[in-house]
Design a protein around this motif. Structure first.
Motif, mmCIF file in Angstrom:
data_model
loop_
_atom_site.group_PDB
_atom_site.id
_atom_site.type_symbol
_atom_site.label_atom_id
_atom_site.label_comp_id
_atom_site.label_asym_id
_atom_site.label_seq_id
_atom_site.Cartn_x
_atom_site.Cartn_y
_atom_site.Cartn_z
ATOM 1 N N GLY A 153 52.157 20.977 48.382
ATOM 2 C CA GLY A 153 52.270 22.144 49.238
ATOM 3 C C GLY A 153 51.610 23.385 48.666
ATOM 4 O O GLY A 153 51.146 23.407 47.516
ATOM 5 N N ARG A 154 51.567 24.416 49.469
ATOM 6 C CA ARG A 154 50.868 25.662 49.118
ATOM 7 C C ARG A 154 51.409 26.296 47.838
ATOM 8 O O ARG A 154 50.643 26.709 46.964
ATOM 9 C CB ARG A 154 50.967 26.637 50.292
ATOM 10 N N ASP A 155 52.726 26.383 47.722
ATOM 11 C CA ASP A 155 53.307 27.047 46.566
ATOM 12 C C ASP A 155 52.975 26.295 45.280
ATOM 13 O O ASP A 155 52.675 26.916 44.246
ATOM 14 C CB ASP A 155 54.819 27.173 46.722
ATOM 15 N N ALA A 159 50.730 27.787 42.177
ATOM 16 C CA ALA A 159 51.256 27.825 40.811
ATOM 17 C C ALA A 159 50.334 27.080 39.859
ATOM 18 O O ALA A 159 50.108 27.526 38.723
ATOM 19 C CB ALA A 159 52.656 27.216 40.784
ATOM 20 N N HIS A 160 49.799 25.961 40.313
ATOM 21 C CA HIS A 160 48.886 25.188 39.464
ATOM 22 C C HIS A 160 47.630 25.990 39.153
ATOM 23 O O HIS A 160 47.185 26.049 38.000
ATOM 24 C CB HIS A 160 48.516 23.882 40.158
ATOM 25 N N LEU A 161 47.057 26.630 40.165
ATOM 26 C CA LEU A 161 45.840 27.412 39.953
ATOM 27 C C LEU A 161 46.106 28.609 39.042
ATOM 28 O O LEU A 161 45.266 28.973 38.215
ATOM 29 C CB LEU A 161 45.277 27.879 41.293
ATOM 30 N N ALA A 162 47.282 29.214 39.190
ATOM 31 C CA ALA A 162 47.617 30.375 38.374
ATOM 32 C C ALA A 162 47.822 30.012 36.911
ATOM 33 O O ALA A 162 47.562 30.815 36.014
ATOM 34 C CB ALA A 162 48.870 31.052 38.921
ATOM 35 N N SER A 163 48.269 28.785 36.661
ATOM 36 C CA SER A 163 48.558 28.370 35.286
ATOM 37 C C SER A 163 47.376 27.697 34.613
ATOM 38 O O SER A 163 47.409 27.422 33.417
ATOM 39 C CB SER A 163 49.750 27.405 35.270
ATOM 40 N N ASP A 164 46.323 27.436 35.371
ATOM 41 C CA ASP A 164 45.185 26.657 34.866
ATOM 42 C C ASP A 164 44.019 27.591 34.577
ATOM 43 O O ASP A 164 42.980 27.521 35.223
ATOM 44 C CB ASP A 164 44.798 25.589 35.898
ATOM 45 N N GLY A 199 41.150 31.748 49.032
ATOM 46 C CA GLY A 199 40.163 30.898 49.681
ATOM 47 C C GLY A 199 40.228 29.472 49.192
ATOM 48 O O GLY A 199 40.150 28.516 49.983
ATOM 49 N N SER A 200 40.373 29.284 47.892
ATOM 50 C CA SER A 200 40.464 27.935 47.324
ATOM 51 C C SER A 200 41.705 27.213 47.821
ATOM 52 O O SER A 200 41.664 26.013 48.127
ATOM 53 C CB SER A 200 40.484 28.006 45.796
ATOM 54 N N ILE A 201 42.825 27.928 47.902
ATOM 55 C CA ILE A 201 44.057 27.325 48.410
ATOM 56 C C ILE A 201 43.859 26.847 49.841
ATOM 57 O O ILE A 201 44.218 25.710 50.198
ATOM 58 C CB ILE A 201 45.220 28.335 48.317
ATOM 59 N N GLU A 202 43.277 27.708 50.679
ATOM 60 C CA GLU A 202 43.063 27.333 52.082
ATOM 61 C C GLU A 202 42.120 26.138 52.191
ATOM 62 O O GLU A 202 42.326 25.236 53.011
ATOM 63 C CB GLU A 202 42.525 28.529 52.860
ATOM 64 N N ASP A 203 41.061 26.122 51.369
ATOM 65 C CA ASP A 203 40.111 25.005 51.408
ATOM 66 C C ASP A 203 40.763 23.687 50.996
ATOM 67 O O ASP A 203 40.563 22.646 51.647
ATOM 68 C CB ASP A 203 38.932 25.289 50.470
ATOM 69 N N GLU A 204 41.515 23.702 49.905
ATOM 70 C CA GLU A 204 42.099 22.451 49.404
ATOM 71 C C GLU A 204 43.153 21.905 50.352
ATOM 72 O O GLU A 204 43.226 20.691 50.577
ATOM 73 C CB GLU A 204 42.658 22.658 48.005
ATOM 74 N N LEU A 205 43.969 22.770 50.911
ATOM 75 C CA LEU A 205 44.961 22.306 51.873
ATOM 76 C C LEU A 205 44.288 21.747 53.122
ATOM 77 O O LEU A 205 44.734 20.744 53.688
ATOM 78 C CB LEU A 205 45.919 23.445 52.236
ATOM 79 N N ALA A 206 43.199 22.389 53.556
ATOM 80 C CA ALA A 206 42.460 21.885 54.725
ATOM 81 C C ALA A 206 41.823 20.541 54.433
ATOM 82 O O ALA A 206 41.772 19.656 55.297
ATOM 83 C CB ALA A 206 41.393 22.902 55.140
ATOM 84 N N CYS A 207 41.329 20.375 53.211
ATOM 85 C CA CYS A 207 40.703 19.109 52.834
ATOM 86 C C CYS A 207 41.686 17.954 52.936
ATOM 87 O O CYS A 207 41.323 16.861 53.406
ATOM 88 C CB CYS A 207 40.161 19.215 51.409
ATOM 89 N N LEU A 208 42.923 18.163 52.519
ATOM 90 C CA LEU A 208 43.917 17.096 52.469
ATOM 91 C C LEU A 208 44.616 16.878 53.805
ATOM 92 O O LEU A 208 45.251 15.845 54.006
ATOM 93 C CB LEU A 208 44.953 17.404 51.392
#
Length: 283
Positions: A153-155, A159-164, A199-208
């Motif tokens: 999910g989005r959250d 969190a993953h992107l923020a920690s990476d 933008g990355s979050i929206e793209d990845e969720l759309a991809c899946l």
């Protein structure tokens, strides 16, 4: 590049890039990868000018100067492309999609074949859950972990992107590490420097999620370019996409996800050869 803002019908802002060449051979619409803005690479624009082609692009929702659109689908992106063509007075165009931009290029030709008459995609994914495809096979572990977070999910993805924060070089093919120099690499650094996580979050969720169209319904010519050693989006994705599209041509190139990006210039030549497209509408 000429930069301008246009308004979508729902009031969102789309930040547009335009090479400004109203040329006789048509228009090519650039669709950028995840984690970067929509600024087309300068070498691509220069090569397009040599071929008599105008280049357009825009920041997808959540990137750069474009308004966010949480929950957007891949198909939703096609309507934004049509909005830009309408406001710039362009009747039709071809399109090039890089990485996450590839699925949006496919959406354009699937949903609006009269406006987007051919597509070239480079390093793009297949739909998640594609029948007969092991979607994660051959994918570097850091990339797989990011998609697995997105599946939660989005959250979880945020969190993953923020920690990476640190770049894990193990995600790159050897050819990619050798390609981290020159004008295309400099462009990637510039384009990534203005990107935001949204933008990355929206793209990845759309991809899946469900893309909102079927690849089997694409009736225009499509060139599927891909690095045989791609560790971001493994080459099995390209083979699956090319098999699913009736008029697709598959070209596997030596290299990985980064090192094959200059092949977009080959895509320009291929698109130009597809015939009359991208004429400026007479008002």
């Amino acid at each position: 590049m000429i930069e301008r803002d246009v308004s979508a019908p729902d009031g969102r802002v789309l930040h547009v890039y335009d090479s400004g060449y109203a040329t006789p051979e048509g228009t090519v619409y650039w669709q950028h990868g995840a984690g970067m803005c929509g600024l087309p690479p300068a070498p691509l624009v220069d090569r397009a000018d040599e071929l008599g082609l105008r280049v357009l692009g825009h920041d997808r929702p959540g990137y750069g100067g474009s308004s966010a659109r949480p929950g957007r689908s891949v198909a939703d992106g096609a309507s934004d492309l049509v909005t830009v063509l309408d406001q710039l007075g362009v009747e039709s165009a071809t399109t090039i999609g890089l990485s996450a931009g590839a699925m949006h290029a496919l959406g354009a030709v699937a949903r609006h074949p009269s406006r987007f008459t051919a597509a070239a995609v480079l390093g793009g994914p297949a739909p998640f859950g594609a029948a007969g495809l092991d979607w994660f096979a051959g994918m570097a572990e850091p990339n797989r972990a990011e998609f697995e977070a997105a599946l939660l999910g989005r959250d979880a993805l945020a969190a993953h992107l923020a920690s990476d924060a640190a770049v894990d070089l193990s995600m790159f093919a050897p050819e990619d590490l050798q390609a981290m120099h020159g004008p295309y690499w400099d462009w990637q650094l510039d384009a990534a420097g203005t990107a935001s996580p949204e933008g990355s979050i929206e793209d990845e969720l759309a991809c899946l999620a469900d893309w909102g169209f079927s690849l089997n319904d694409i009736a225009v010519p499509v060139l599927v370019l891909h690095g045989a050693g791609d560790t971001f989006v493994p080459a099995g994705h390209a083979a699956w996409v090319a098999e699913a599209i009736p008029a697709a041509v598959l070209r596997l190139e030596h290299g990985g996800h980064i090192s094959t990006i200059p092949r977009v210039e080959d895509a320009l030549v291929w698109l130009r050869a597809q015939g009359d497209s991208g004429r400026v509408r007479v008002r």
